[in-house]
Design a protein around this motif. Sequence first.
Motif, PDB file in Angstrom:
ATOM      1  N   PRO A 135       0.831  -1.210   0.000  1.00  0.00           N
ATOM      2  CA  PRO A 135       0.000   0.000   0.000  1.00  0.00           C
ATOM      3  C   PRO A 135       0.866   1.262   0.000  1.00  0.00           C
ATOM      4  O   PRO A 135       2.017   1.248   0.439  1.00  0.00           O
ATOM      5  N   VAL A 136       0.285   2.349  -0.498  1.00  0.00           N
ATOM      6  CA  VAL A 136       1.002   3.624  -0.518  1.00  0.00           C
ATOM      7  C   VAL A 136       1.428   4.009   0.902  1.00  0.00           C
ATOM      8  O   VAL A 136       2.503   4.583   1.109  1.00  0.00           O
ATOM      9  N   ALA A 137       0.573   3.689   1.886  1.00  0.00           N
ATOM     10  CA  ALA A 137       0.906   3.988   3.281  1.00  0.00           C
ATOM     11  C   ALA A 137       2.216   3.332   3.707  1.00  0.00           C
ATOM     12  O   ALA A 137       2.913   3.830   4.593  1.00  0.00           O
ATOM     13  N   GLU A 138       2.564   2.190   3.067  1.00  0.00           N
ATOM     14  CA  GLU A 138       3.833   1.520   3.350  1.00  0.00           C
ATOM     15  C   GLU A 138       4.946   2.041   2.450  1.00  0.00           C
ATOM     16  O   GLU A 138       6.089   2.192   2.883  1.00  0.00           O
ATOM     17  N   LEU A 139       4.628   2.315   1.203  1.00  0.00           N
ATOM     18  CA  LEU A 139       5.647   2.800   0.259  1.00  0.00           C
ATOM     19  C   LEU A 139       6.288   4.101   0.731  1.00  0.00           C
ATOM     20  O   LEU A 139       7.489   4.317   0.537  1.00  0.00           O
ATOM     21  N   VAL A 140       5.473   4.980   1.331  1.00  0.00           N
ATOM     22  CA  VAL A 140       6.017   6.278   1.756  1.00  0.00           C
ATOM     23  C   VAL A 140       7.081   6.135   2.833  1.00  0.00           C
ATOM     24  O   VAL A 140       7.866   7.058   3.070  1.00  0.00           O
ATOM     25  N   LYS A 141       7.128   4.983   3.502  1.00  0.00           N
ATOM     26  CA  LYS A 141       8.128   4.766   4.548  1.00  0.00           C
ATOM     27  C   LYS A 141       9.458   4.256   3.985  1.00  0.00           C
ATOM     28  O   LYS A 141      10.461   4.225   4.697  1.00  0.00           O
ATOM     29  N   ARG A 142       9.449   3.823   2.724  1.00  0.00           N
ATOM     30  CA  ARG A 142      10.668   3.261   2.129  1.00  0.00           C
ATOM     31  C   ARG A 142      11.639   4.377   1.749  1.00  0.00           C
ATOM     32  O   ARG A 142      11.245   5.460   1.339  1.00  0.00           O
ATOM     33  N   ARG A 143      12.923   4.058   1.836  1.00  0.00           N
ATOM     34  CA  ARG A 143      13.977   5.013   1.465  1.00  0.00           C
ATOM     35  C   ARG A 143      14.496   4.657   0.071  1.00  0.00           C
ATOM     36  O   ARG A 143      14.899   3.522  -0.176  1.00  0.00           O
ATOM     37  N   GLY A 144      14.459   5.626  -0.808  1.00  0.00           N
ATOM     38  CA  GLY A 144      14.935   5.394  -2.165  1.00  0.00           C
ATOM     39  C   GLY A 144      16.242   6.101  -2.432  1.00  0.00           C
ATOM     40  O   GLY A 144      16.686   6.949  -1.652  1.00  0.00           O
ATOM     41  N   GLU A 145      16.863   5.780  -3.561  1.00  0.00           N
ATOM     42  CA  GLU A 145      18.111   6.399  -3.987  1.00  0.00           C
ATOM     43  C   GLU A 145      17.788   7.347  -5.140  1.00  0.00           C
ATOM     44  O   GLU A 145      17.416   6.915  -6.233  1.00  0.00           O
ATOM     45  N   ALA A 146      17.937   8.646  -4.874  1.00  0.00           N
ATOM     46  CA  ALA A 146      17.533   9.652  -5.862  1.00  0.00           C
ATOM     47  C   ALA A 146      18.304   9.508  -7.176  1.00  0.00           C
ATOM     48  O   ALA A 146      17.728   9.647  -8.266  1.00  0.00           O
TER      49      ALA A 146
END
Length: 571
Positions: A424-435
């Motif tokens: 869910p988006v609610a979980e995706l927003v917690k992930r850290r990405g590499e810009a």
Amino acid sequence: LCTRATALERLARQPDAAAPALEAAFKEVADPRHKARLAWAAGMLPGRAEAWIVRLSGEADENLRLVAVRLCRRVRGDVMGLVERLAADASPAVRREAAIALKGVAGDRADRAWAVLAARHAAGDRWELEALGIGADGPAGWGAPSHWDTRLAAWLVAVGDGWRSPAGREIVWRSRAAATPKLLCEIIGRPETTTNESLACLRALDFQDKAAVSTAVGDLLAAVTFDGERATVLVPELVTRLAADAADQAAARIANVVGRIQDPGMKIEMARRFRLRDQTPALVSLAGDAGTADGVAAAALAVAGELGGEEALRAALAVDDPVAARLHEVLGISGEQQVRAMLEETIRDAAKPANLRAAAVKGLARSKPGAERIVALAKGGELSGPLVQVATAAISGCPWGDVRQAAGEAIPLPKARDGASLPPVAELVKRRGEAKAGQAVFAGTGTCGKCHVVAGVGTGVGPDLSGIGAKLSVPALYESILAPSAAISHSYETWTAVTAGGRSFSGLLVSRSDEGIVIRGADGVDVSLPAGDVEEIVQQPVSLMPADLATVLSEQELVDLVAWLQTLGGR
């Protein structure tokens, strides 16, 4: 401390022997703190307190005079007599202690002594000011019946017009008497009073009797004309302190003030308190402003509803513009049944513009009862076309796990490239990405650069994303990728033109005139069609951006892409 207590206890058992020993030590010791402790011990011996209180009150060292006051209070001696002797003491510390000693002491003597202490107050001494406040309290302390009325009256007699001095105005600011609201309003009304001091007096009014405050404020507004900064800052604050039943007398003043108020919260509160029904259109407009915080917007709509502003709200909701879309979204925050019914009405109306129906779905998802209703609509097959995308993104980002779980089968998120279900988006927003990796996804696997421009690079089929990171929140960035039809930017709607020969062209409507139209396709190529060849042109409810973009990305690539988009625009 235990050792000292034990020593005092043992001394008290042998007062005849202890008294001369303490006396000798008191005379020999030079350190003021040690002398004070010895004096306290000597005064606490049975039958010795009164003599030591008299002795210490005449000492040159202020620390010893302080001990005299504390000792007198401890043994319940003649506190009133001692305070009268020390009321004009040169030491602010001693005067503070004397003021505190008056707490709960009633009578003319106490009032006069307090007035003498207050008359010597030095502007800026907040410790002394608070001590005077304690000295005017009743025996039960702050918030209970006090001696402020008689204390303040005695002081006003003693100082006369001196109460208007800086020190005197501080006494008024701290006071809690029946006469205080009128005095505070007089300070506020004086042209030489600074805005900051006036605001402090306004805050002090909140500690006074509300009926007395309303009367004093009403008299002030009737007698004084404010101008400049004082009119803009003070008058709205004053008006909000009027009782609701005083609105009739101040109607003209209120009407003049509301239009100049900059603080949205205050504007809403004034409309609510004074039942300003003529303000409902302004409240609806405030709620529809993209710059208004969601909570404030929801409060504005709630008050508009209380004031009978449904007609103004429905009129604003019916217009096909960004304001109406915004109103649909914030309307659902309350979760009230009437509001949910209004949003469902928009969702079910196929004649309504697609962006408004999408906004209604998003608004409905902002309360748990509304989100549950979306799931029910989806399971019943009552959501179709882009509304399914919108519902998917909205429910995926909602905070209620049981609702997201219930929506899993009816409106699931699209699959990632490897076929795995996206969280869910609610979980995706917690992930850290590499810009940096996300920038490569934008230019490569995601093919985003074929339709969007960033820093002048790319193709302008879709919106310029150079500042997208400053415009959209992280959840909104995920929504724009996973459900592009959920929020189609103004001027980027998809149009389909059908020619007389039966050919159709879909894309952005670049221009439209009596001579013809220009449509830009997903490939960035503009097609010009003469007006005579166009048989029909229809706006489509879906975005030109593909709805299955997530299927060409892995979960990590999606997270990296959003991480890079966040950096665009100075974030």
